[in-house]
Design a protein around this motif. Structure first.
Motif, mmCIF file in Angstrom:
data_model
loop_
_atom_site.group_PDB
_atom_site.id
_atom_site.type_symbol
_atom_site.label_atom_id
_atom_site.label_comp_id
_atom_site.label_asym_id
_atom_site.label_seq_id
_atom_site.Cartn_x
_atom_site.Cartn_y
_atom_site.Cartn_z
ATOM 1 N N UNK A 89 0.815 -1.214 0.000
ATOM 2 C CA UNK A 89 0.000 0.000 0.000
ATOM 3 C C UNK A 89 0.851 1.269 0.000
ATOM 4 N N UNK A 90 2.154 1.124 0.272
ATOM 5 C CA UNK A 90 3.035 2.294 0.197
ATOM 6 C C UNK A 90 3.073 2.875 -1.213
ATOM 7 N N UNK A 91 2.728 2.050 -2.193
ATOM 8 C CA UNK A 91 2.700 2.547 -3.566
ATOM 9 C C UNK A 91 1.673 3.638 -3.784
ATOM 10 N N UNK A 92 0.712 3.767 -2.860
ATOM 11 C CA UNK A 92 -0.307 4.805 -2.976
ATOM 12 C C UNK A 92 0.163 6.155 -2.436
ATOM 13 N N UNK A 93 1.351 6.197 -1.843
ATOM 14 C CA UNK A 93 1.842 7.444 -1.222
ATOM 15 C C UNK A 93 1.817 8.643 -2.168
ATOM 16 N N UNK A 94 2.263 8.506 -3.439
ATOM 17 C CA UNK A 94 2.218 9.680 -4.335
ATOM 18 C C UNK A 94 0.811 10.217 -4.562
ATOM 19 N N UNK A 95 -0.193 9.367 -4.426
ATOM 20 C CA UNK A 95 -1.567 9.811 -4.626
ATOM 21 C C UNK A 95 -2.171 10.388 -3.337
ATOM 22 N N UNK A 96 -1.544 10.102 -2.199
ATOM 23 C CA UNK A 96 -2.029 10.616 -0.924
ATOM 24 C C UNK A 96 -1.436 11.992 -0.589
ATOM 25 N N UNK A 97 -0.189 12.217 -0.997
ATOM 26 C CA UNK A 97 0.508 13.457 -0.604
ATOM 27 C C UNK A 97 -0.238 14.733 -0.987
ATOM 28 N N UNK A 98 -0.835 14.834 -2.188
ATOM 29 C CA UNK A 98 -1.512 16.102 -2.525
ATOM 30 C C UNK A 98 -2.708 16.426 -1.630
ATOM 31 N N UNK A 99 -3.159 15.465 -0.846
ATOM 32 C CA UNK A 99 -4.357 15.671 -0.024
ATOM 33 C C UNK A 99 -4.029 15.592 1.465
ATOM 34 N N UNK A 100 -2.843 16.063 1.821
ATOM 35 C CA UNK A 100 -2.412 15.977 3.224
ATOM 36 C C UNK A 100 -3.369 16.692 4.171
ATOM 37 N N UNK A 101 -3.827 17.881 3.780
ATOM 38 C CA UNK A 101 -4.714 18.646 4.665
ATOM 39 C C UNK A 101 -6.032 17.909 4.889
ATOM 40 N N UNK A 102 -6.565 17.340 3.831
ATOM 41 C CA UNK A 102 -7.803 16.568 3.960
ATOM 42 C C UNK A 102 -7.600 15.353 4.863
ATOM 43 N N UNK A 103 -6.447 14.716 4.733
ATOM 44 C CA UNK A 103 -6.152 13.540 5.556
ATOM 45 C C UNK A 103 -6.055 13.937 7.025
ATOM 46 N N UNK A 104 -5.416 15.071 7.301
ATOM 47 C CA UNK A 104 -5.316 15.548 8.686
ATOM 48 C C UNK A 104 -6.695 15.883 9.254
ATOM 49 N N UNK A 105 -7.543 16.500 8.431
ATOM 50 C CA UNK A 105 -8.888 16.840 8.887
ATOM 51 C C UNK A 105 -9.693 15.574 9.188
ATOM 52 N N UNK A 106 -9.589 14.593 8.293
ATOM 53 C CA UNK A 106 -10.289 13.323 8.531
ATOM 54 C C UNK A 106 -9.764 12.644 9.792
ATOM 55 N N UNK A 107 -8.442 12.725 10.005
ATOM 56 C CA UNK A 107 -7.857 12.140 11.214
ATOM 57 C C UNK A 107 -8.348 12.820 12.474
ATOM 58 N N UNK A 108 -8.507 14.143 12.407
ATOM 59 C CA UNK A 108 -9.014 14.883 13.568
ATOM 60 C C UNK A 108 -10.432 14.442 13.923
ATOM 61 N N UNK A 109 -11.301 14.365 12.932
ATOM 62 C CA UNK A 109 -12.674 13.918 13.190
ATOM 63 C C UNK A 109 -12.701 12.471 13.690
#
Length: 335
Positions: free
Chosen positions: A18-38
């Motif tokens: 699943x580390x292969x998905x990292x390039x597709x996750x990086x552009x959405x770091x802020x969204x990921x942090x927001x989802x993590x907060x909720x």
């Protein structure tokens, strides 16, 4: 058709693919942090419910005056409702943020794979069946969407809830906590071993589905030739055999996962009943209050159910890891 030009690597028994998905996750770091907060807020709110329940049981019936008792009960029930309302808001926000991420990342992945395939040389298309590429573009990305947009969030939420429940058990009842840890070891280790087998079978099942799709695509693209040679029955039989092979592989995977689920449910139920028995004995001996026992039981339920859910999520993650491997193989193909 010759053999596929796509590389065939042996599946690894870990979700590291699943580390292969990292390039597709990086552009959405802020969204990921927001989802993590909720996600964290929803999990922490869930952990407040047992404390509110204990307060209700131990303090809601204390006042001797009936009017004061009614007011106290109203206060505690309003507090419980407030916790439930907060849990609803945080859970809904988490669901929206995580589902958005799943859809967005899957769309980006499909676009990248499709654009990469279009840049391949003519030789690639001579050796690679179109159906296999379509299977990777559709079926595999759907698996990844399920994990990124749902299963992974559920897994992280249960990690937070399980850890919080464990900490509260350590604080309130170390004896029960030691017993629960023993149950966790019994549940987790066999589930992880079974999960590895499920992943291998999932990768094999996805490959067989791709084979069937490749046959269908090959035949339908050349249907005039097939009909001119009156080969309809032969091609139908060939596709049917491939579909039956895919079905047999899927049944084997389903059987392995069903066995794992049966073991997890049986083990967690036994652990829960044992913890309940120990709690009732402590209440009868006057060692703890009824509210304390209720709090402990709910935390035990949260902890064991979190472990059981993680075992389920682990199976989904392993399936998505197999799908990611297949897509990364396609993206690594050089023109």
């Amino acid at each position: 058709m010759t053999d596929s030009a796509l590389p065939k690597s042996e599946p690894k028994a870990s979700p590291q693919a699943l580390r292969g998905l990292a390039p597709f996750l990086r552009p959405h770091r802020n969204r990921i942090l927001l989802a993590g907060l909720f996600l964290v807020l929803a999990a922490l709110t869930t952990l407040l419910l047992p404390l509110s329940l204990r307060t209700l049981i131990d303090n809601g019936f204390v006042p001797a005056d009936p009017d004061q008792r009614i007011m106290a009960l109203r206060h505690h029930f309003l507090a419980l409702f407030g916790v439930g309302a907060a849990l609803g808001v945080f859970s809904a926000s988490r669901y929206y943020a995580v589902s958005w991420l799943g859809e967005r990342i899957t769309t980006d992945l499909k676009r990248a794979v499709y654009a990469h395939v279009l840049r391949q040389s003519p030789e690639f298309f001579e050796h690679t069946q179109t159906g296999e590429v379509l299977s990777r573009l559709n079926s595999d990305t759907t698996l990844i969407e399920t994990v990124v947009g749902s299963s992974l969030s559920i897994g992280l939420r249960n990690v937070v809830m399980g850890t919080g429940a464990l900490v509260m058990l350590v604080i309130t009842n170390p004896y029960v906590m030691a017993q629960v840890l023993g149950v966790l070891v019994i549940v987790v280790l066999p589930a992880m071993a079974s999960g590895r087998r499920v992943r291998r079978l999932s990768r094999s099942s996805q490959d067989r589905l791709a084979d069937a799709s490749a046959i269908a695509s090959e035949v339908l693209n050349a249907i005039p030739v097939v009909q001119s040679h009156t080969a309809e029955n032969r091609e139908a039989a060939r596709f049917g055999a491939s579909a039956e092979t895919a079905f047999g592989t899927a049944v084997t995977r389903i059987r392995a996962r069903a066995t794992m689920v049966a073991f997890i449910i049986t083990a967690t139920t036994g652990g829960l009943l044992y913890g309940l028995y120990q709690g009732t004995q402590a209440v009868l001996a006057g060692q703890i209050t009824a509210g304390h026992m209720s709090q402990t039981i709910v935390y035990v339920i949260l902890l064991i159910s979190s472990v059981a859910a993680l075992s389920e999520v682990y199976g989904d993650v392993l399936r998505a890891a197999g799908a990611t491997e297949r897509l990364m193989e396609l993206l690594s193909t050089q023109p």
